[in-house]
Scaffold this active site. Structure first.
Site, PDB file in Angstrom:
ATOM      1  N   THR A   1       0.884  -1.241  -0.033  1.00 58.87           N
ATOM      2  CA  THR A   1       0.039  -0.060   0.074  1.00 58.87           C
ATOM      3  C   THR A   1       0.837   1.150   0.037  1.00 58.87           C
ATOM      4  O   THR A   1       0.385   2.158  -0.387  1.00 58.87           O
ATOM      5  CB  THR A   1      -0.951  -0.065   1.240  1.00 58.87           C
ATOM      6  OG1 THR A   1      -1.713  -1.190   1.369  1.00 58.87           O
ATOM      7  CG2 THR A   1      -1.938   1.217   1.140  1.00 58.87           C
TER       8      THR A   1
ATOM      9  N   TYR B   1       4.748 -12.313   5.541  1.00 59.21           N
ATOM     10  CA  TYR B   1       3.543 -11.966   4.605  1.00 59.21           C
ATOM     11  C   TYR B   1       3.085 -12.807   3.641  1.00 59.21           C
ATOM     12  O   TYR B   1       3.809 -12.933   2.707  1.00 59.21           O
ATOM     13  CB  TYR B   1       3.991 -10.492   3.921  1.00 59.21           C
ATOM     14  CG  TYR B   1       2.742  -9.750   3.340  1.00 59.21           C
ATOM     15  CD1 TYR B   1       1.440 -10.094   3.401  1.00 59.21           C
ATOM     16  CD2 TYR B   1       2.871  -8.634   2.749  1.00 59.21           C
ATOM     17  CE1 TYR B   1       0.241  -9.739   2.952  1.00 59.21           C
ATOM     18  CE2 TYR B   1       1.804  -8.063   2.062  1.00 59.21           C
ATOM     19  CZ  TYR B   1       0.563  -8.400   2.200  1.00 59.21           C
ATOM     20  OH  TYR B   1      -0.590  -7.796   1.469  1.00 59.21           O
TER      21      TYR B   1
ATOM     22  N   LYS C   1       1.516 -11.969   8.679  1.00 59.25           N
ATOM     23  CA  LYS C   1       0.361 -11.081   8.209  1.00 59.25           C
ATOM     24  C   LYS C   1      -0.200 -12.049   7.375  1.00 59.25           C
ATOM     25  O   LYS C   1       0.463 -12.444   6.256  1.00 59.25           O
ATOM     26  CB  LYS C   1       0.783  -9.848   7.639  1.00 59.25           C
ATOM     27  CG  LYS C   1      -0.218  -9.107   6.954  1.00 59.25           C
ATOM     28  CD  LYS C   1       0.174  -7.807   6.113  1.00 59.25           C
ATOM     29  CE  LYS C   1      -0.731  -7.239   5.173  1.00 59.25           C
ATOM     30  NZ  LYS C   1      -0.510  -6.111   4.595  1.00 59.25           N
TER      31      LYS C   1
ATOM     32  N   VAL D   1      -3.598  -5.869  10.010  1.00 50.74           N
ATOM     33  CA  VAL D   1      -2.667  -4.908   9.361  1.00 50.74           C
ATOM     34  C   VAL D   1      -3.492  -4.494   8.315  1.00 50.74           C
ATOM     35  O   VAL D   1      -3.963  -5.294   7.333  1.00 50.74           O
ATOM     36  CB  VAL D   1      -1.193  -5.602   8.748  1.00 50.74           C
ATOM     37  CG1 VAL D   1      -0.609  -4.615   8.011  1.00 50.74           C
ATOM     38  CG2 VAL D   1      -0.424  -6.212   9.929  1.00 50.74           C
TER      39      VAL D   1
END
Length: 310
Positions: A57, A145, A173, A213
């Site tokens: 992001t 992740y 995550k 998150v």
């Protein structure tokens, strides 16, 4: 291993983290002043106790290593005394990921987010060696992740169990959408799980996740905290009401994508962070109308609705 400012037992990176956008000025350059203002706003006004900088992001694929380090230093300076700052350091090149991890440590990051190597499609042994090598490169705690929609290859439970043996690999995550695999990893490996898919935040809590998150945390971090507080206090119905109230926000984010949604939503709420860098385009008029309508439906106060048309 470095302690994160908002770490508590079972929550090595805190509870509610937003994957922060990278502000750009009118010339497309990283705007460090706005980044510091945004970081302070997200922590002091929106309920986040952590930020992920230089993640997807944050448009990490299109920012340089120098920009990443400068941005990270600016955010740590702004909020690092009262929020956990996690640096995205994952690429599909292990050597480059190690360089980014070491740079992040020098810049003052409290932890690392390391994504599954994308495009290369390595086997599980390659994932294991990649993550272990990056974790070995610094003293920072690591959040893996797991996001097959972008990386194609998932981190299998057996690989997660092996990786959990590394003293610095402490969390995941999850954007794999596999609550069963996550349940196994939490139970068998002791890894702390953070939901990385906003519409699944509440379901993840039900199987043991410790936090989020988030992308929508840019504008509704306080509601995410309320959801978490309600659920953990035993008010499951209250947590469900928060979740239902966020359905319009989830809808917009999924329709336009995280970066475009977050920058447009921030603009509507009065915080200009510039346009995305290509290949991500600015929001179309149709997308702006949808986001505006959905934020209104979710009860947000839009202080600058006309600005999104720029």
């Amino acid at each position: 291993m470095t302690d994160c400012p908002t770490a508590i037992p079972g929550r090595p990176f805190g509870r509610v983290l937003t994957a922060m956008v990278t502000p750009f000025d009118e010339d497309g350059k990283v705007d460090l002043k706005v980044a510091q203002e945004l970081a302070a706003y997200l922590v002091d006004n929106v309920g986040n106790d952590g930020l992920v900088v230089n993640g997807t992001t944050g448009e990490s694929p299109t920012t340089t290593d120098q920009e990443k380090e400068q941005l990270l230093r600016a955010v740590v300076e702004a909020v690092g005394d009262r929020a956990t700052v996690v640096a995205g350091a994952g690429t599909n090149n292990t050597e480059h990921s190690v360089e980014l991890a070491r740079s992040a440590e020098k810049a003052g990051a409290h932890g690392l987010l390391v994504v599954t190597p994308y495009y290369s499609r390595p086997p599980q042994e390659g994932l294991y060696q990649h993550f272990w090598t990056v974790a070995d490169a610094t003293e920072l705690p690591v959040m893996l992740y797991d996001i097959p929609p972008r990386s194609v290859v998932p981190i299998q439970v057996d690989t997660l169990k092996r990786l959990a043996e590394h003293p610095q690999i402490v969390a995941v995550k999850d954007s794999k959408h596999d609550l069963w695999a996550g349940s196994e990893a939490m139970n068998d490996a002791g890894l702390a799980y953070y939901s990385g898919e906003d519409p699944l935040n509440l379901p993840w809590l039900s199987v043991g996740a410790v936090g989020f998150v988030s992308v929508i945390g840019h504008v509704v971090g306080d509601r995410l905290r309320k959801m978490l507080d309600s659920y953990e206090s035993g008010d499951v119905a209250g947590a469900l009401e928060v979740h239902k109230g966020l359905l319009p926000v989830y809808r917009s984010m999924n329709f336009v994508g995280g970066v475009i949604f977050a920058k447009t939503a921030l603009r509507l709420c009065g915080y200009e962070t510039g346009q995305p860098r290509l290949p991500l385009p600015a929001a179309t008029e149709e997308q702006v109308r949808l986001i505006t309508s959905d934020l209104w439906d979710a009860g947000l106060v839009l202080v600058n609705p006309d600005a999104a048309q720029r």
